[in-house]
Design a protein around this motif. Structure first.
Motif, PDB file in Angstrom:
ATOM      1  N   LYS A  92       0.837  -1.212   0.000  1.00 28.69           N
ATOM      2  CA  LYS A  92       0.000   0.000   0.000  1.00 28.69           C
ATOM      3  C   LYS A  92       0.867   1.256   0.000  1.00 28.69           C
ATOM      4  CE  LYS A  92      -4.219   1.737   2.200  1.00 28.69           C
ATOM      5  NZ  LYS A  92      -5.186   1.381   1.162  1.00 28.69           N
ATOM      6  N   ILE A  93       1.983   1.218   0.732  1.00 29.66           N
ATOM      7  CA  ILE A  93       2.896   2.370   0.744  1.00 29.66           C
ATOM      8  C   ILE A  93       3.534   2.560  -0.626  1.00 29.66           C
ATOM      9  CG2 ILE A  93       5.074   3.221   1.712  1.00 29.66           C
ATOM     10  CD1 ILE A  93       4.175   1.775   4.356  1.00 29.66           C
ATOM     11  N   ARG A  96       1.174   4.288  -2.922  1.00 28.54           N
ATOM     12  CA  ARG A  96       1.068   5.725  -2.639  1.00 28.54           C
ATOM     13  C   ARG A  96       2.295   6.489  -3.139  1.00 28.54           C
ATOM     14  NH1 ARG A  96      -2.023   6.477   3.149  1.00 28.54           N
ATOM     15  NH2 ARG A  96      -3.952   5.477   2.482  1.00 28.54           N
ATOM     16  N   LEU A 114      12.041   0.078   4.969  1.00 29.53           N
ATOM     17  CA  LEU A 114      10.838  -0.266   5.734  1.00 29.53           C
ATOM     18  C   LEU A 114      10.902  -1.693   6.250  1.00 29.53           C
ATOM     19  CD1 LEU A 114       8.110   1.392   3.478  1.00 29.53           C
ATOM     20  CD2 LEU A 114       8.816   2.142   5.770  1.00 29.53           C
ATOM     21  N   THR A 126       6.568   8.599   9.754  1.00 30.17           N
ATOM     22  CA  THR A 126       5.949   9.290   8.625  1.00 30.17           C
ATOM     23  C   THR A 126       6.998   9.394   7.531  1.00 30.17           C
ATOM     24  OG1 THR A 126       4.509  10.601  10.055  1.00 30.17           O
ATOM     25  CG2 THR A 126       4.859  11.428   7.827  1.00 30.17           C
ATOM     26  N   GLU A 136      12.488   9.926   6.337  1.00 30.13           N
ATOM     27  CA  GLU A 136      11.811   9.298   7.463  1.00 30.13           C
ATOM     28  C   GLU A 136      11.714  10.311   8.590  1.00 30.13           C
ATOM     29  OE1 GLU A 136      13.820   5.947   9.209  1.00 30.13           O
ATOM     30  OE2 GLU A 136      12.777   6.270  11.097  1.00 30.13           O
ATOM     31  N   ILE A 156       3.307  10.352   4.165  1.00 36.33           N
ATOM     32  CA  ILE A 156       2.538   9.125   4.380  1.00 36.33           C
ATOM     33  C   ILE A 156       2.749   8.714   5.834  1.00 36.33           C
ATOM     34  CG2 ILE A 156       2.224   6.696   3.756  1.00 36.33           C
ATOM     35  CD1 ILE A 156       3.473   7.372   1.023  1.00 36.33           C
ATOM     36  N   ILE A 158       2.679   6.124   8.327  1.00 41.69           N
ATOM     37  CA  ILE A 158       2.672   4.665   8.239  1.00 41.69           C
ATOM     38  C   ILE A 158       1.640   4.066   9.192  1.00 41.69           C
ATOM     39  CG2 ILE A 158       4.068   2.558   8.343  1.00 41.69           C
ATOM     40  CD1 ILE A 158       4.991   4.526   6.183  1.00 41.69           C
ATOM     41  N   VAL A 161      -1.681   3.963   7.485  1.00 40.51           N
ATOM     42  CA  VAL A 161      -1.698   2.882   6.487  1.00 40.51           C
ATOM     43  C   VAL A 161      -1.855   1.535   7.189  1.00 40.51           C
ATOM     44  CG1 VAL A 161      -0.370   1.714   4.669  1.00 40.51           C
ATOM     45  CG2 VAL A 161      -0.323   4.215   4.838  1.00 40.51           C
ATOM     46  N   TRP A 162      -1.123   1.346   8.281  1.00 40.87           N
ATOM     47  CA  TRP A 162      -1.169   0.115   9.070  1.00 40.87           C
ATOM     48  C   TRP A 162      -2.608  -0.187   9.495  1.00 40.87           C
ATOM     49  CZ3 TRP A 162       3.327  -2.635  10.534  1.00 40.87           C
ATOM     50  CH2 TRP A 162       3.152  -3.652  11.478  1.00 40.87           C
TER      51      TRP A 162
END
Length: 200
Positions: A92-93, A96, A114, A126, A136, A156, A158, A161-162
Motif C-alpha cells: 500500500k505504501i 502511494r 521499511l 511518517t 523518514e 505518508i 505509516i 496505512v497500518w
C-alpha cells in the motif's frame, strides 16, 4: 534518513530529535529474514484488495523483486504466493509513493528500509518526500522542520496505512501458514453465505 535521486544512501543514523529532518534521508539497510515467522498469510487477490492495487501490479512487483511475498513465493505454475500483513502494508505504501511520482529506484530503497524496521517503529513513522528524496520522520517536530525547510511535498503516516490495512484484512480471507486452513474475515456477506450453507 533519505533516499537520494541516484539511489545512493545518505545519513545512516536514525534522526535524533535535535537534528533537522532535511539532513537524514532514508537509507537502504539489511533486511532481516521474515520468511516463516508469520502465522497468517494472504493470497494475491486478498493482498491486492487490501492494498488497493491490481493483480498485474502485484505480479510485476513480485517478479522484479520490488515487493516479494515473505511468507511463500510462487514456485511455478499452480503455487500461490502468500503475503504477510507487513507485506500488504508495504504494498500500500509503494502504491502511494508511485501515485505521487517517486521514482521506482527510490521506492526500491524505501522498501528495503521499511522491511528493516521493527513494527513498533513503523507505526510511529511518517515518510515525507519532495519527489526526488524520501525522508523518514519519527516525530511531529521532524515533520515541521522538513516542511519549514521547503522540502516536503507530501507525507505518508505509516500508522494510518497500518490501521487501514488491518481494517481491510479483517474483512477478507487469510490462510493459516502451518495448516493451509482458510480464515474467513468478518465480512457480513461471508456470514450470510455461511448461514445459507448451514441451512441448505
Amino acid at each position: 534518513m533519505a533516499i537520494t535521486g541516484d539511489g545512493t544512501a545518505e545519513g545512516a543514523l536514525p534522526l535524533p530529535s535535535n537534528v533537522t529532518a532535511d539532513r537524514t534521508p532514508v537509507q537502504a539497510t539489511a533486511v532481516p529474514a521474515e520468511r516463516g515467522t508469520a502465522t497468517v498469510g494472504y493470497r494475491g487477490p486478498t493482498a491486492c484488495a487490501a492494498a488497493g492495487i491490481t493483480y498485474r501490479q502485484l505480479d510485476y512487483w513480485a517478479r522484479t523483486g520490488l515487493v516479494e511475498p515473505s511468507v511463500r513465493p510462487a514456485y511455478g505454475s499452480g503455487t500461490q504466493r502468500l503475503y504477510s500483513f507487513r507485506d500488504v502494508v508495504v504494498l500500500k505504501i509503494v502504491k502511494r509513493l508511485l501515485d505521487t511520482g517517486v521514482s521506482l529506484q527510490n521506492i526500491r530503497t524505501a522498501v528495503q528500509h521499511l522491511r528493516s524496521r521493527q513494527p513498533a517503529d513503523l507505526t510511529r513513522m511518517t515518510l515525507m518526500s519532495d519527489g526526488a528524496t524520501v525522508y523518514e520522520c519519527t516525530s511531529p517536530d521532524q515533520v515541521v522542520d522538513l516542511l519549514q525547510g521547503g522540502q516536503g511535498v507530501f507525507g505518508i503516516a505509516i500508522g494510518v496505512v497500518w490501521r487501514d490495512v488491518e481494517s481491510a484484512l479483517s474483512q477478507l480471507h487469510g490462510e493459516r501458514v502451518d495448516t493451509g486452513e482458510t480464515l474467513a474475515g468478518q465480512n457480513p456477506h461471508d456470514e450470510l453465505a455461511r448461514r445459507r450453507n448451514r441451512a441448505g
